[in-house]
Every structure is written in structure tokens, then in C-alpha cells.
Design an enzyme around this catalytic site. Structure first.
Site, PDB file in Angstrom:
ATOM      1  N   GLN A  34       0.782  -1.363   0.031  1.00 30.18           N
ATOM      2  CA  GLN A  34      -0.025   0.122  -0.010  1.00 30.18           C
ATOM      3  C   GLN A  34       0.853   1.341  -0.086  1.00 30.18           C
ATOM      4  O   GLN A  34       0.719   2.394   0.767  1.00 30.18           O
ATOM      5  CB  GLN A  34      -0.918  -0.203   1.089  1.00 30.18           C
ATOM      6  CG  GLN A  34      -1.996  -1.157   1.126  1.00 30.18           C
ATOM      7  CD  GLN A  34      -2.700  -1.401   2.475  1.00 30.18           C
ATOM      8  OE1 GLN A  34      -2.918  -0.258   3.095  1.00 30.18           O
ATOM      9  NE2 GLN A  34      -3.368  -2.297   2.869  1.00 30.18           N
ATOM     10  N   CYS A  35       1.827   1.251  -0.743  1.00 31.13           N
ATOM     11  CA  CYS A  35       2.728   2.205  -0.877  1.00 31.13           C
ATOM     12  C   CYS A  35       2.693   3.232  -2.034  1.00 31.13           C
ATOM     13  O   CYS A  35       2.458   2.543  -3.164  1.00 31.13           O
ATOM     14  CB  CYS A  35       4.402   1.834  -0.776  1.00 31.13           C
ATOM     15  SG  CYS A  35       5.841   2.774  -0.787  1.00 31.13           S
ATOM     16  N   GLY A  36       3.121   4.279  -2.014  1.00 33.87           N
ATOM     17  CA  GLY A  36       3.245   4.887  -3.353  1.00 33.87           C
ATOM     18  C   GLY A  36       4.201   4.470  -4.357  1.00 33.87           C
ATOM     19  O   GLY A  36       4.025   4.745  -5.418  1.00 33.87           O
TER      20      GLY A  36
END
Length: 183
Positions: A34-36
Site C-alpha cells: 500500500q505504498c506510493g
């Protein structure tokens, strides 16, 4: 000392000694779903597909230390990586990569190849750097891993040759990988 002195648990819970990857060029990456930078899974998989038959392997280590971006258990992480990005390179169970409780492998990697800075021109850096300054200023000091998708390139003898921060896209590492594979 080399990375071959370390082991980690695979997603199925089996202890894997990294000397199983002797004579391969290795890219070790701390990951998060769930990271950029999660989109990097796609290019990591492309690199793996392109070079796996030429003694290249990527080892993924999910981590939940950075803004809780890997909150799920190992089974859900594995399912996400496989179903969303087609990840087929080896993934290991979640680990800490910095501070107290950090996996010894990541302590070794960070101490061998210190932080040299983010690519401030990367589009996600425009969000990441202000976020770190505001919410996690402690991550801006020392050589420990600073964010998800930090990557370490290892030669065929287990030596750490290069560190790439999250702001380095996997495709930008391809020439370095090819040099080690002797293209």
C-alpha cells in the site's frame, strides 16, 4: 562477510539460507503493498522475467515499518503480489528493516551501502520527502533503510555493490544488472 551469512523465512515459513543464491546476481528489495512505490512490483517482475535464466534473482522482503503500508499477514501479502502483479520471484515473510528489531540482513546491507540521497526529481519524491520531514524526521538520519522499495544489488560472490532508494525505478538499474551478468 557477505549476504551468504544470513537467512530468512520464506513465505511458507521455511528458513532459507541466502547462500542458496550463490553464483547469482541478487536484488534485495523491501516492499509494501500500500505504498506510493508499489507500482515498482511490475518493473521488478519484468526484470526478473528478463534475466532469471541468466542467474539473476530478486528477493522481496515485505515491511510494515513505514506508515503501516504492509498491514496484512504474510498469506495476504503473497496473494496480493501474485494476483495483482504476477510476482514469481522469491518473497520472504515480513521483517523490520530498520531500528530495534531490524532483520540482521538489512542492518548489514545498510551499513555496507549507506544512504546517498533520494532522486528529488522522481514524481513520488515530491510527496515522500515532505512526508518524511513532517511525520518521520527520524528516518532522515543515519544509513538505515529510509522507506519501502529500497533496493540492494549483490554480485555473484555475495558482495553488496549498490544501493538504490525508493526513488530509483527498477528499469533504471538494468544496465548495472547487465554489467554484473556480463552482457
Amino acid at each position: 562477510m557477505s549476504i551468504y551469512n544470513f537467512s530468512a523465512k520464506s513465505m511458507n515459513g521455511q528458513d532459507i539460507c541466502l547462500d542458496n543464491y550463490k553464483d547469482k546476481v541478487i536484488l534485495i528489495v523491501n516492499t509494501a503493498s500500500q505504498c506510493g512505490f508499489t507500482f515498482q512490483y511490475e518493473d521488478l517482475q519484468r526484470l526478473y522475467d528478463r534475466y532469471k535464466e541468466k542467474d539473476f534473482v530478486i528477493l522481496g522482503f515485505p515491511c510494515n515499518q513505514f506508515a503501516g503500508q504492509e498491514p496484512d499477514d504474510n498469506d495476504k501479502v503473497q496473494a496480493f503480489c501474485t494476483l495483482r502483479y504476477g510476482v514469481s520471484f522469491p518473497m520472504f515473510q515480513k521483517v523490520n528493516v530498520r531500528d530495534e528489531g531490524a532483520h540482521p540482513l538489512f542492518e548489514y546491507l545498510a551499513s555496507t551501502k549507506p544512504f546517498e540521497g533520494f532522486d528529488e526529481s522522481h514524481p513520488v519524491a515530491k510527496v515522500l520527502i515532505p512526508l518524511l520531514k513532517e511525520k518521520h524526521p527520524e528516518y532522515l538520519f543515519g544509513d538505515a533503510v529510509r522507506w519501502n522499495f529500497t533496493k540492494f544489488l549483490i554480485d555473484k560472490k555475495g558482495n553488496v555493490l549498490k544501493r538504490y532508494e525508493a526513488t530509483t525505478d527498477p528499469t533504471d538499474m538494468e544496465k548495472d544488472i547487465e554489467l554484473l551478468l556480463k552482457f
